[in-house]
Enzyme design. Structure first.
Site, PDB file in Angstrom:
ATOM      1  N   HIS A  19       1.004  -1.151  -0.054  1.00 24.99           N
ATOM      2  CA  HIS A  19      -0.048   0.015   0.132  1.00 24.99           C
ATOM      3  C   HIS A  19       0.956   1.169   0.028  1.00 24.99           C
ATOM      4  O   HIS A  19       0.775   2.233  -0.829  1.00 24.99           O
ATOM      5  CB  HIS A  19      -0.903  -0.261   1.162  1.00 24.99           C
ATOM      6  N   GLU A  20       1.945   1.347   0.918  1.00 22.14           N
ATOM      7  CA  GLU A  20       2.632   2.493   0.925  1.00 22.14           C
ATOM      8  C   GLU A  20       3.779   2.874  -0.356  1.00 22.14           C
ATOM      9  O   GLU A  20       4.067   3.778  -0.672  1.00 22.14           O
ATOM     10  CB  GLU A  20       3.542   2.368   2.191  1.00 22.14           C
ATOM     11  N   HIS A  23       1.894   4.623  -2.806  1.00 24.64           N
ATOM     12  CA  HIS A  23       1.983   6.044  -2.734  1.00 24.64           C
ATOM     13  C   HIS A  23       3.347   6.444  -2.809  1.00 24.64           C
ATOM     14  O   HIS A  23       3.475   7.689  -3.658  1.00 24.64           O
ATOM     15  CB  HIS A  23       1.548   6.295  -1.079  1.00 24.64           C
TER      16      HIS A  23
END
Length: 358
Positions: A19-20, A23
């Site tokens: 997920h990170e 980003h």
């Protein structure tokens, strides 16, 4: 701590890292300065200073972050997050969940790679003792389109929504000879049937088998990934309707424990790893959807504020000071952490009681 518990912890940590990473990569692509990219939370175990980003591995595997410059404040820097155009900020915020969706699809596709067939919802045969057969009931060749308004595509949908039905009577929509027919309050339940001299409990319906070609495997995997979202929507509906409560929710501790329990019940190590992988994909989609909810401190909440600030500028002809948004996100984060701590306490309590009860 069992081997499967360790695998579960690593799997959950991997979801956060993915997920990170979404980003991080989109921020870099958009030219935003990233001060730190961390996998895990708490004290630093390893760190490496890049050209402008500090990369860290932290002690607690449940978490991670991508600290972008100017994420919650206005900086006079063209590379700050808040200095970017709105669409760029939205892309960066969406990328984390997008990576979770992609990872879930890849996991499910790998698990389905060896499949030879999938079961659809077209009836090929009904047990001789199946009631309500015929033109006013079910017939071989009928395709069950929906149960209680929920669309069906594969057998797993039929099983799930029959289990969720709170009555022995359901509203069916079937497709027969190209025409949709509604069967309201149709009696459909598992019952005892005699097959080869043995009593079995089933619905008495046999469905069609779809050959698992390469493209059908991809289609089925995509549908399973999409269906995770529908399962989340059904779960949220149960939560808001009172059918489920906050105590039914699980934290990272509860999720890892569930992974370990399911794996230990599997007949082989391969089946255990497969179960953990499938649950990892489901949790990944959960993580993606949860982060897209319009709640402050989450990605969805930040996107909502981008939309609100746009509307304020267009209607009121004034800019919304990002510091106020930062205050709201900080307050919401404190509440979310408190809520998470409460759920974690319940998970730990359940584990303790289970150990005490043997």
């Amino acid at each position: 701590m069992s081997m499967y518990t360790i695998v579960g912890i690593l799997a959950f940590g991997l979801l956060i890292a993915i997920h990170e990473l979404g980003h991080f990569l989109s921020a870099k692509l958009m030219g935003v300065r990233v001060n730190e990219f961390a996998i895990g939370m708490g004290p630093k175990l390893l760190k490496k200073q890049g050209k402008e980003t500090l990369y860290t591995l932290r002690a607690l595997p449940f978490g991670g972050f991508c600290a972008m410059d100017g994420q919650d404040e206005t900086l006079d820097d063209p590379r700050a997050f808040t200095s970017q155009k709105r669409w760029r900020r939205v892309v960066i915020l969406l990328s984390g969940s997008l990576f979770n969706f992609i990872a879930a699809f890849i996991i499910v596709a790998v698990l389905n790679a060896g499949a030879t067939g999938f079961i659809g919802t077209t009836i090929t045969a009904l047990h001789d003792d199946f009631p309500n057969q015929g033109e006013n009931g079910l017939m071989a060749g009928d395709r069950i389109v929906s149960i209680n308004g929920e669309r069906l595509h594969y057998l797993q949908d039929f099983i799930m929504f029959m289990q969720l039905a709170r009555s022995d009577e359901v509203d069916l929509v079937i497709s027969r000879n190209g025409e949709h027919i509604t069967l309201s309050r149709f009696p459909l339940q598992q019952r005892e049937f005699i097959e080869n001299g043995v009593t079995v409990v089933r619905y008495g319906i046999t469905f069609n088998v779809i050959e698992a070609t390469f493209f059908e495997q991809l289609r089925y995997s995509g549908y399973q990934t999409f269906n995770f979202i529908r399962m989340i929507r059904v779960s949220l509906a149960q939560l808001f309707s009172g059918q489920a409560g906050v105590d039914d929710m699980s934290s990272a501790i509860g999720i890892v424990d569930t992974m370990s329990t399911i794996a230990q019940q599997a007949p082989t190590i391969g089946a255990a790893i497969g179960s953990i992988a499938f649950l990892t994909a489901f949790i990944g989609v959960n993580l993606a959807v949860f982060n897209l909810l319009p709640i402050p401190a989450l990605d969805g909440g930040r996107i909502l504020f981008i939309v609100i600030s746009f509307l304020i500028e267009k209607i009121a002809r004034r800019k919304l000071d990002p510091k106020y948004e930062g205050y709201i996100h900080t307050g919401a984060m404190i509440l979310l952490l408190g809520f998470t701590a409460y759920i974690m306490f319940n998970d730990v309590l359940r584990l303790v009681l289970r150990v005490e009860n043997g």
